[in-house]
Design a protein around this motif. Structure first.
Motif, PDB file in Angstrom:
ATOM      1  N   ALA A 286      37.688  36.110  43.881  1.00 39.43           N
ATOM      2  CA  ALA A 286      39.058  36.385  44.297  1.00 39.43           C
ATOM      3  C   ALA A 286      39.065  37.302  45.511  1.00 39.43           C
ATOM      4  O   ALA A 286      38.087  37.999  45.796  1.00 39.43           O
ATOM      5  N   ARG A 287      40.173  37.310  46.221  1.00 36.94           N
ATOM      6  CA  ARG A 287      40.324  38.244  47.328  1.00 36.94           C
ATOM      7  C   ARG A 287      40.223  39.678  46.807  1.00 36.94           C
ATOM      8  O   ARG A 287      40.694  40.014  45.735  1.00 36.94           O
ATOM      9  N   ARG A 288      39.584  40.532  47.584  1.00 38.72           N
ATOM     10  CA  ARG A 288      39.456  41.969  47.328  1.00 38.72           C
ATOM     11  C   ARG A 288      38.562  42.298  46.130  1.00 38.72           C
ATOM     12  O   ARG A 288      38.689  43.354  45.516  1.00 38.72           O
ATOM     13  N   VAL A 289      37.657  41.369  45.792  1.00 41.40           N
ATOM     14  CA  VAL A 289      36.782  41.631  44.649  1.00 41.40           C
ATOM     15  C   VAL A 289      35.468  42.288  45.098  1.00 41.40           C
ATOM     16  O   VAL A 289      34.675  42.709  44.265  1.00 41.40           O
ATOM     17  N   GLY A 290      35.247  42.360  46.424  1.00 41.08           N
ATOM     18  CA  GLY A 290      34.091  43.090  46.932  1.00 41.08           C
ATOM     19  C   GLY A 290      32.962  42.226  47.453  1.00 41.08           C
ATOM     20  O   GLY A 290      31.844  42.704  47.641  1.00 41.08           O
ATOM     21  N   LYS A 291      33.228  40.941  47.737  1.00 37.99           N
ATOM     22  CA  LYS A 291      32.179  40.012  48.181  1.00 37.99           C
ATOM     23  C   LYS A 291      31.562  40.452  49.503  1.00 37.99           C
ATOM     24  O   LYS A 291      30.338  40.570  49.630  1.00 37.99           O
ATOM     25  N   SER A 292      32.404  40.657  50.498  1.00 38.22           N
ATOM     26  CA  SER A 292      31.907  40.989  51.844  1.00 38.22           C
ATOM     27  C   SER A 292      31.139  42.300  51.825  1.00 38.22           C
ATOM     28  O   SER A 292      30.085  42.426  52.471  1.00 38.22           O
TER      29      SER A 292
ATOM     30  N   VAL B 110      34.601  36.382  30.409  1.00 37.15           N
ATOM     31  CA  VAL B 110      34.354  35.635  31.644  1.00 37.15           C
ATOM     32  C   VAL B 110      33.272  36.318  32.479  1.00 37.15           C
ATOM     33  O   VAL B 110      32.351  35.666  32.993  1.00 37.15           O
ATOM     34  N   ALA B 111      33.360  37.642  32.602  1.00 37.61           N
ATOM     35  CA  ALA B 111      32.364  38.379  33.385  1.00 37.61           C
ATOM     36  C   ALA B 111      30.970  38.266  32.778  1.00 37.61           C
ATOM     37  O   ALA B 111      29.965  38.391  33.483  1.00 37.61           O
ATOM     38  N   SER B 112      30.903  38.003  31.463  1.00 38.66           N
ATOM     39  CA  SER B 112      29.616  37.850  30.779  1.00 38.66           C
ATOM     40  C   SER B 112      29.096  36.415  30.819  1.00 38.66           C
ATOM     41  O   SER B 112      28.053  36.117  30.239  1.00 38.66           O
ATOM     42  N   GLY B 113      29.845  35.526  31.483  1.00 40.64           N
ATOM     43  CA  GLY B 113      29.368  34.161  31.660  1.00 40.64           C
ATOM     44  C   GLY B 113      29.958  33.135  30.719  1.00 40.64           C
ATOM     45  O   GLY B 113      29.536  31.975  30.716  1.00 40.64           O
ATOM     46  N   HIS B 114      30.944  33.508  29.906  1.00 38.51           N
ATOM     47  CA  HIS B 114      31.558  32.562  28.967  1.00 38.51           C
ATOM     48  C   HIS B 114      32.711  31.810  29.615  1.00 38.51           C
ATOM     49  O   HIS B 114      33.480  32.382  30.389  1.00 38.51           O
TER      50      HIS B 114
ATOM     51  N   LYS C  11      43.810  20.114  27.355  1.00 42.89           N
ATOM     52  CA  LYS C  11      44.214  20.934  28.499  1.00 42.89           C
ATOM     53  C   LYS C  11      45.714  21.196  28.522  1.00 42.89           C
ATOM     54  O   LYS C  11      46.174  22.066  29.260  1.00 42.89           O
ATOM     55  N   ARG C  12      46.454  20.449  27.724  1.00 40.11           N
ATOM     56  CA  ARG C  12      47.900  20.666  27.704  1.00 40.11           C
ATOM     57  C   ARG C  12      48.279  21.938  26.957  1.00 40.11           C
ATOM     58  O   ARG C  12      49.384  22.444  27.113  1.00 40.11           O
ATOM     59  N   LEU C  13      47.362  22.428  26.120  1.00 37.09           N
ATOM     60  CA  LEU C  13      47.625  23.653  25.365  1.00 37.09           C
ATOM     61  C   LEU C  13      46.669  24.726  25.881  1.00 37.09           C
ATOM     62  O   LEU C  13      45.477  24.687  25.623  1.00 37.09           O
ATOM     63  N   LEU C  14      47.209  25.665  26.647  1.00 39.78           N
ATOM     64  CA  LEU C  14      46.349  26.670  27.262  1.00 39.78           C
ATOM     65  C   LEU C  14      47.010  28.034  27.236  1.00 39.78           C
ATOM     66  O   LEU C  14      48.224  28.164  27.048  1.00 39.78           O
ATOM     67  N   LYS C  15      46.168  29.039  27.420  1.00 37.94           N
ATOM     68  CA  LYS C  15      46.624  30.407  27.637  1.00 37.94           C
ATOM     69  C   LYS C  15      46.160  30.810  29.027  1.00 37.94           C
ATOM     70  O   LYS C  15      45.063  30.441  29.454  1.00 37.94           O
ATOM     71  N   CYS C  16      46.982  31.528  29.724  1.00 36.50           N
ATOM     72  CA  CYS C  16      46.696  31.889  31.113  1.00 36.50           C
ATOM     73  C   CYS C  16      46.637  33.415  31.216  1.00 36.50           C
ATOM     74  O   CYS C  16      47.660  34.096  31.107  1.00 36.50           O
ATOM     75  N   TYR C  17      45.437  33.942  31.393  1.00 37.51           N
ATOM     76  CA  TYR C  17      45.231  35.384  31.499  1.00 37.51           C
ATOM     77  C   TYR C  17      45.072  35.781  32.966  1.00 37.51           C
ATOM     78  O   TYR C  17      44.575  34.998  33.778  1.00 37.51           O
ATOM     79  N   MET C  18      45.452  37.006  33.286  1.00 41.74           N
ATOM     80  CA  MET C  18      45.134  37.541  34.603  1.00 41.74           C
ATOM     81  C   MET C  18      43.644  37.846  34.657  1.00 41.74           C
ATOM     82  O   MET C  18      43.054  38.323  33.679  1.00 41.74           O
ATOM     83  N   ALA C  19      43.016  37.601  35.810  1.00 38.87           N
ATOM     84  CA  ALA C  19      41.583  37.834  35.946  1.00 38.87           C
ATOM     85  C   ALA C  19      41.230  39.307  35.888  1.00 38.87           C
ATOM     86  O   ALA C  19      40.093  39.663  35.602  1.00 38.87           O
TER      87      ALA C  19
ATOM     88  N   LEU D 161      45.468  28.498  40.630  1.00 35.75           N
ATOM     89  CA  LEU D 161      45.316  29.908  40.239  1.00 35.75           C
ATOM     90  C   LEU D 161      43.951  30.186  39.643  1.00 35.75           C
ATOM     91  O   LEU D 161      43.353  31.237  39.883  1.00 35.75           O
ATOM     92  N   SER D 162      43.421  29.223  38.882  1.00 33.16           N
ATOM     93  CA  SER D 162      42.090  29.376  38.311  1.00 33.16           C
ATOM     94  C   SER D 162      41.026  29.309  39.397  1.00 33.16           C
ATOM     95  O   SER D 162      40.084  30.102  39.419  1.00 33.16           O
ATOM     96  N   ASP D 163      41.164  28.360  40.313  1.00 35.01           N
ATOM     97  CA  ASP D 163      40.182  28.189  41.372  1.00 35.01           C
ATOM     98  C   ASP D 163      40.183  29.384  42.328  1.00 35.01           C
ATOM     99  O   ASP D 163      39.133  29.759  42.855  1.00 35.01           O
ATOM    100  N   ALA D 164      41.336  29.975  42.536  1.00 31.76           N
ATOM    101  CA  ALA D 164      41.428  31.178  43.367  1.00 31.76           C
ATOM    102  C   ALA D 164      40.889  32.397  42.638  1.00 31.76           C
ATOM    103  O   ALA D 164      40.792  33.476  43.225  1.00 31.76           O
ATOM    104  N   MET D 165      40.561  32.230  41.352  1.00 30.88           N
ATOM    105  CA  MET D 165      40.038  33.294  40.490  1.00 30.88           C
ATOM    106  C   MET D 165      41.032  34.441  40.344  1.00 30.88           C
ATOM    107  O   MET D 165      40.661  35.594  40.152  1.00 30.88           O
ATOM    108  N   ILE D 166      42.303  34.090  40.422  1.00 27.54           N
ATOM    109  CA  ILE D 166      43.389  35.028  40.157  1.00 27.54           C
ATOM    110  C   ILE D 166      43.695  35.032  38.665  1.00 27.54           C
ATOM    111  O   ILE D 166      44.080  36.050  38.095  1.00 27.54           O
ATOM    112  N   ALA D 167      43.498  33.877  38.029  1.00 25.02           N
ATOM    113  CA  ALA D 167      43.783  33.735  36.598  1.00 25.02           C
ATOM    114  C   ALA D 167      42.560  33.170  35.877  1.00 25.02           C
ATOM    115  O   ALA D 167      41.744  32.468  36.470  1.00 25.02           O
ATOM    116  N   ASN D 168      42.443  33.518  34.600  1.00 27.93           N
ATOM    117  CA  ASN D 168      41.428  32.948  33.711  1.00 27.93           C
ATOM    118  C   ASN D 168      42.133  32.056  32.699  1.00 27.93           C
ATOM    119  O   ASN D 168      42.851  32.554  31.833  1.00 27.93           O
TER     120      ASN D 168
END
Length: 449
Positions: free
Chosen positions: A26-32, A356-360, A302-310, A277-284
């Motif tokens: 995501a933007r501002r996550v520290g990549k650069s 997610v950060a642990s690879g799940h 896929k029709r039944l989902l929960k949308c978390y903030m990353a 939103l998922s691809d932008a890594m803004i949401a999980n």
């Protein structure tokens, strides 16, 4: 800030020249920042081409000189006034999604073999950023997330606490009252501040939640700008979903109800926006796996989902919007665990972020059977064990944000799916214990699952 991804960069460098590395986040996550620190420490020289501001002169090199790489590197070295050393120079293509031609050039640059290449970017897979280019097979991919809990502890100068937590997890031993209280205090700070480097840096330097909140709010506004600029024909749908995330998580079962955006809305109408939103890594995104067995992905609904903030810190600034600033009072209540509403939403979002950060990948299980009470249940998360066997592969996870709770769903799951069951977990605010075949873990042990 010390980041775990640095070790992965070092590991990649050992393969020296076999592939480029693409870091997505995501933007501002520290990549650069982390890539430039890596370049300074591990190479004799480096060039950072930032496609946010790269000149036409630089871009023309990728358009006209890929068949003459001697000239390509001669001009590149001259433009940036950097001497290039075979096998000792790193060339960084920063925000490469803004100039896809540079990404397709990786095929030729890696084959040439003189230098190493790292690409960084967000929105890497968005359709317009891969249109009309050949995606190079010579790319290794890494995803970068906000600081995880251990990285947050490092940033605050605590190098030892996570080692103790890890040891207790492995030995299935509680930390004890004093250390548990200390770990939970750190966890609440992590939940409030989140893992975005700018917010963490502001917290370390000022210890002022108003300033931390403003730093997070600037990131949220940047995300809104990205949506308007890059989401093309479905920008309005993406923005509607983004703005709706906090109120959807507040619901009892937290399934994302598209009908709250538009009466009679269907999944197919919004699937591109949800993916964006998922691809932008803004949401999980967390999807219902209808059969808790080997290959959770094979049974997705896929029709039944929960949308978390990353990032949970961003969720708090997004959710408690009082005159464009979350009040100091709310932050204090969160810090001292006195917030009476929305606590479940915040804690579950934190667990999703840690997993997610642990690879799940994120999966949950829901069965709303009207006829079979024993089958009617909802499990917050499902994870598979690392080494799959014939049976006993799936661990159900229930998340509890308060000290008083019931466990009817997880007990039903244990009874119904004995053959598939590995270890059932309850993540709660108390210390570690085992009881009736269930492992109760403190929330800060989530990254170790």
């Amino acid at each position: 800030m010390r980041r775990k991804i640095y070790d992965k960069l070092t590991e990649w460098k050992k393969n020296n020249g076999e592939s480029a590395l693409l870091i997505k986040g995501a933007r501002r996550v520290g990549k650069s920042y982390i890539v430039e620190q890596f370049a300074k420490a591990e190479y004799k020289s480096y060039i950072l081409i930032d496609f946010n501001q790269a000149s036409n002169e630089v871009k023309d090199l990728f358009e006209h000189f890929l068949t003459d790489l001697d000239t390509f590197f001669l001009y590149l070295s001259s433009i940036y006034n950097v001497k290039l050393y075979p096998r000792q120079t790193l060339i960084i293509l920063d925000e490469v999604q803004l100039f896809p031609r540079a990404r397709s050039a990786i095929k030729y640059l890696v084959a040439d073999g003189r230098y190493d290449y790292i690409e960084t970017g967000s929105l890497i897979s968005i359709k317009k950023n891969v249109k009309d280019i050949l995606i190079p097979s010579e790319e290794d991919h890494l995803e970068m997330y906000p600081l995880d809990f251990e990285e947050f502890l490092w940033a605050l100068g605590n190098e030892t606490l996570m080692n103790v937590i890890r040891d207790c997890f492995e030995k299935k031993r509680p930390l004890g009252q004093a250390l548990h209280r200390k770990a939970m205090n750190y966890l609440r700070q992590y939940i409030i501040v989140g893992g975005m480097p700018q917010a963490v840096d502001t917290f370390i330097k000022t210890n002022n939640f108003d300033k931390v909140d403003k730093a997070k709010r600037r990131i949220l506004n940047l995300y809104r700008d990205d949506i308007r600029k890059h989401a093309d024909n479905y920008a309005l749908d993406v923005e509607a979903i983004f703005e709706e995330i906090p109120s959807q998580l507040k619901n009892q079962h937290q399934h994302f109800k598209l009908s709250s955006i538009k009466q009679g809305a269907r999944f197919n109408e919004y699937k591109d926006a949800i993916f964006w939103l998922s691809d932008a890594m803004i949401a999980n995104n967390c999807y219902n796996s209808t059969e808790p067995n080997i290959g959770l992905r094979l049974n997705l609904d896929k029709r039944l989902l929960k949308c978390y903030m990353a990032d949970t810190g961003l969720l708090i600034s997004h959710a408690f919007d009082e005159n464009n600033l979350v009040s100091e009072e709310i932050y204090k209540k969160l810090l001292f665990d006195k917030l009476e509403v929305n606590r479940g939403m915040i804690v579950e979002n934190t667990v999703a972020q840690m997993l997610v950060a642990s690879g799940h990948k994120l999966y949950f299980y829901a069965n709303a059977s009207r006829d079979d009470v024993a089958s009617r249940m909802e499990i917050d998360f499902l994870i598979a064990k690392s080494k799959i066997s014939n049976r006993h592969n799936i661990s159900p996870i229930e998340v509890k944000s308060s000290k008083n709770y019931t466990l009817s769903s997880i007990r039903k799951f244990i009874n119904k799916y004995t053959e598939q069951l590995h270890t059932p977990y309850v993540l709660h605010t108390s210390d570690l214990k085992e009881e009736d075949g269930i492992v109760y873990l403190p929330l800060y042990m989530t990254p170790l699952l």
